[in-house]
Design an enzyme around this catalytic site. Structure first.
Site, short mmCIF file in Angstrom:
data_model
loop_
_atom_site.label_atom_id
_atom_site.label_comp_id
_atom_site.label_asym_id
_atom_site.label_seq_id
_atom_site.Cartn_x
_atom_site.Cartn_y
_atom_site.Cartn_z
CG ASN A 1 -4.25 -6.92 0.88
OD1 ASN A 1 -4.11 -6.16 1.83
ND2 ASN A 1 -4.68 -8.16 1.03
CB THR B 1 -0.90 -0.03 1.26
OG1 THR B 1 -1.62 -1.24 1.25
CG2 THR B 1 -1.86 1.13 1.36
CG ASP C 1 -8.02 -6.13 3.07
OD1 ASP C 1 -7.33 -6.69 3.94
OD2 ASP C 1 -7.68 -5.08 2.52
CB THR D 1 -3.51 -1.04 -1.22
OG1 THR D 1 -2.78 -2.14 -0.71
CG2 THR D 1 -4.98 -1.41 -1.28
CB SER E 1 -10.19 -0.60 3.12
OG SER E 1 -8.93 0.02 3.14
CB SER E 2 -7.19 -0.50 7.72
OG SER E 2 -7.71 -1.68 8.26
O1 DON Z 1 -7.20 -1.94 2.55
C1 DON Z 1 -6.50 -2.31 3.48
O2 DON Z 1 -6.72 -2.02 4.63
C2 DON Z 1 -5.27 -3.16 3.20
N1 DON Z 1 -5.46 -3.90 1.99
C3 DON Z 1 -4.06 -2.28 3.14
C4 DON Z 1 -2.80 -3.07 2.96
C5 DON Z 1 -1.56 -2.35 3.36
O3 DON Z 1 -1.61 -1.24 3.82
C6 DON Z 1 -0.28 -3.07 3.20
N2 DON Z 1 0.83 -2.19 3.49
N3 DON Z 1 1.75 -2.28 4.13
#
Ligand code: DON
Length: 561
Positions: free
Chosen positions: A393, A373, A415, A391, A444-445
Site C-alpha cells: 500500500n 506498489t 484501503d 503492494t 483495490s485499484s
Molecule cells: O490496492 C490498491 O489500490 C492500493 N493499495 C495500491 C497502492 C499503490 O499503488 C501505491 N503506489 N504508488
C-alpha cells in the site's frame, strides 16, 4: 544474448557491489525469448534466470516477486498482497487474488474515535494498519501453473538477501527520507536503519529476511503462515496495537477468481475482477470513451483528454458506491459494465463544459487530496503471459518490520472505507460496500491486464500508483489500440488522472500546457503532479516480435531470458 536481434539501452547505471554487473535496461526488442519487466533490474534478472532454467512465465513471476521483496523493499513484499492475471498460450485465463484480509478482531469502526472522527493515522501507520499478508499464499497458488519447485524460485531472493546488493540512488533517497518513520514505528533497529545516510552503491544485507525465506523454502506455506515466522509476526503485533493472531495467519488463503473480460475494438481485454475495482473501472472507462470514437483523436489532445476524464469521473463515482469484496457484497459487475447502463451514464457528457462531480455520484463529505506498489509483466517464449501488481500500500507499508523476520508489513487496512466519505491515502472515498468486516478483503485499484488478439496475448501491462492505476492502464490501452502508438511512447508519455473526487484533474509535469489551458477554459480544475505511475509494458506484433518497455520514471528494467 546473441539471439536478441535489436536491443536499446536508454539509460545505464552500473552499481558497485556484489551485484554490480547490472544495467538498467529500459527497452528491448526480441523474438522467441521470454522477457520480464519489473521495478528493479535484479528482480527482472531473477525472473529471467528462472526462464533460462526451464521455468515458464508463472515460475518467473514468482521468482521476480520474491526478489522484489528483497531488492525493492518500498513495495516488493512478502508482508503485503497482490493480484495476478494469467493467460496461457492455450487461451486459458485465470486470476489469483492474494489481497490481504481484515483480521478477525477487526471491526466496522475500528478507526473511528468516540467523537465519530476517523483517525487515518491509525489506518495508515503502525501495527493496527496491517491486513493479513497474502503474497506467500499467492506465490504458492501461482506456482501450480508453473513447472519448477518453489525451492528453486525462491533461491535468487535468498542469495540477494544474504549476500546483499547495491541500493540505487532512488532507493537510498527513500530509505533516508523514511528513517524517522522506521524509528518511530519499530521498537528495535533493523537492516533499513543506518547511522550515516544511505547512498547509491551501499550494500543492503538482510540476514533475518534470508532466514525467513529459507523457512518458506524448507516448510512451504507453513514456513510463513505457521511456526516461527507466524510467531514473530504475532509477537510484533503485541509490541503495539496490532490485532493479527496466529489463527488469522493459519486461515489465510489466496483465491482463484474468474477473470474480468470484455471486448474492445477487436481485442479481448482480460483484467482483475473484484476485490479490485481495476478491471471494472477499465471496462467502464474504455466503453464510455468508445461512445465518442476516441480513435479519431490523438494522444493528449484536448478532446481526447476531456472524453477520457469524463469517463474516469463516472467510473470512479461508481467505485465509491458499489465496489467491495464480492464475498461480502452483492456483486454488480455485469450491470456496471453493460452497454445499456454505460450509455445511460454517458448521457450527461458534453464537449461544452466539465460535468460537475456532484451530478454523477452522491458526495458524502469533501475528501482531502493526497499520494507502494509495483507491477511485473512477463511473457515466456511459449507465449504464456503473466501480469502481477503487488503492494504494501504506502511506501514501506505500515513502516513496521517484523523483528527477527526482517520484512515490512503492509498498511492495506487504509484501503477500506474507514468511514463513509473519509478519503483513504489516495483520496478515494467509499461507503458500506467497502466497510471493514472481519476476514473481508479491502477494495483495490490494482489493474494487472493482458490484452488478446485472436485469443493470444499481445499486450501485458500494469502499474503502481493507487487510484491512478486504472486510469494509467486505461491510457496504455487507448494509446496502443486507439492511437496506434508504440510501447515506448505509451509508457513514457506524460499522463493525466481524474477520480471523481477531488474534482481536479491531475497532469504530469511535462504534460502539454496548451491542452491543460483549453481544459481550464471548459471549467476543469487542474493541478500538476510530479509523476504518475511506473508502467511496465510488453507488446507483441503480428509477427511475434516482442517489444518490452520498463518505465523511465524509476529504476524499472527489462531482462531477457
Ligand atoms: O490496492 C490498491 O489500490 C492500493 N493499495 C495500491 C497502492 C499503490 O499503488 C501505491 N503506489 N504508488
Amino acid at each position: 544474448m546473441q539471439k536478441i536481434f535489436f536491443s536499446i539501452i536508454l539509460f545505464s547505471a552500473t552499481l558497485s557491489a556484489q551485484y554490480t554487473d547490472i544495467s538498467i535496461i529500459k527497452e528491448v526488442k526480441v523474438k522467441n525469448r521470454g522477457v520480464v519487466v519489473s521495478a528493479h533490474p535484479l528482480a527482472s534478472e531473477a525472473g529471467a534466470k528462472i526462464l533460462k532454467s526451464g521455468g515458464n512465465a508463472y515460475d518467473a513471476v514468482v521468482a521476480t516477486q520474491y526478489a522484489l521483496a528483497v531488492v525493492y523493499p518500498q513495495a516488493g513484499n512478502i508482508g503485503g498482497g497482490g493480484f495476478l492475471v494469467g493467460v496461457k498460450n492455450t487461451g486459458e485465463k485465470f486470476t489469483i487474488d492474494y489481497r490481504e484480509t481484515a483480521p478477525r478482531k477487526a471491526t466496522h469502526d475500528m478507526y473511528v474515535d468516540k467523537n465519530g472522527k476517523a483517525d487515518t493515522d491509525l489506518s495508515q501507520n503502525g501495527r493496527l494498519a496491517v491486513g493479513i499478508p497474502g503474497s506467500v499464499s499467492g506465490f504458492f497458488a501461482t506456482s501450480k501453473y508453473g513447472r519448477l519447485p518453489m525451492s528453486q524460485l525462491i533461491q535468487p531472493a535468498i542469495d540477494l538477501a544474504e549476500k546483499g546488493f547495491a541500493v540505487t540512488q532512488q532507493e537510498a533517497a527513500l530509505l533516508n527520507s523514511n528513517k524517522a518513520h522506521f524509528q518511530k514505528y519499530n521498537s528495535s533497529t533493523n537492516a533499513f536503519i543506518k547511522t550515516a545516510p544511505w547512498k547509491a552503491g551501499d550494500i543492503l544485507v538482510q540476514k533475518e529476511l534470508a532466514e525467513t525465506l529459507k523457512l518458506i523454502q524448507k516448510d512451504g506455506l507453513k514456513g510463513f503462515y505457521q511456526g516461527k515466522t507466524a510467531e514473530l509476526l504475532v509477537a510484533e503485533m503485541k509490541r503495539g496495537n496490532g490485532i493479527i493472531t496466529l489463527e488469522d495467519l493459519k486461515n489465510y488463503k489466496a483465491a482463484e477468481r474468474k477473470a474480468l473480460e470484455f471486448d474492445y475494438k477487436g481485442s479481448r481485454i482480460v483484467s482483475m475482477p473484484l476485490p479490485s475495482s481495476g478491471g471494472i473501472l477499465l471496462a467502464q472507462m474504455l466503453k464510455m470513451a468508445s461512445f465518442e470514437n476516441l480513435e479519431k483523436y490523438q494522444q493528449n489532445d484536448t478532446k481526447a483528454v476531456q472524453i477520457m476524464v469524463e469517463a474516469e469521473r463516472r467510473a470512479f463515482a461508481d467505485r465509491a458506491e458499489y465496489m467491495g469484496d464480492p464475498d461480502f457484497i452483492r456483486d454488480k459487475t455485469l450491470y456496471l459494465i453493460s452497454d445499456e447502463y454505460l450509455k445511460n451514464r454517458w448521457k450527461s457528457f458534453s464537449f461544452d463544459k466539465a460535468t460537475p462531480s456532484s451530478e454523477v455520484g452522491k458526495i458524502v463529505i469533501q475528501p482531502k487530496e493526497s499520494m507502494e506498489t509495483t507491477h511485473i509483466s512477463v511473457i515466456d517464449k511459449e507465449g504464456n503471459a503473466a501480469a502481477v501488481t503487488t503492494t504494501l500500500n504506502g511506501l514501506y507499508g505500515s513502516k513496521v518490520v517484523v523483528s527477527g523476520a526482517g520484512f515490512f508489513l503492509n498498511n492495506e487496512m487504509d484501503d477500506f472505507s474507514v468511514k463513509p466519505g473519509v478519503p483513504n491515502m489516495f483520496g478515494a472515498v467509499g461507503g458500506e460496500a467497502n466497510s471493514i468486516q472481519p476476514n473481508k478483503r479491502m477494495l483495490s485499484s490494482m489493474t494487472p491486464t493482458i490484452v488478446l488478439k485472436n485469443g493470444k496475448p499481445y499486450m501485458v501491462v500494469g502499474t503502481p500508483g493507487g487510484t491512478t492505476i486504472p486510469t494509467s492502464v486505461y491510457q496504455s490501452v487507448v494509446d496502443v489500440i486507439d492511437f496506434r502508438l508504440n510501447a515506448n511512447i505509451s509508457v513514457n508519455a506524460p499522463k493525466f488522472h481524474h477520480q471523481w473526487l477531488p474534482e481536479t484533474v491531475a497532469f504530469e509535469k511535462n504534460f502539454p500546457e496548451s491542452t491543460i489551458m483549453e481544459l481550464e477554459k471548459l471549467g476543469y480544475k487542474t493541478e500538476r503532479w510530479n509523476q504518475i505511475g511506473r508502467t511496465e509494458m510488453i507488446l507483441l506484433d503480428d509477427n511475434g516480435n516482442i517489444h518490452a518497455v520498463a518505465d523511465g520514471r524509476g529504476d524499472d528494467s527489462v531482462a531477457v531470458e
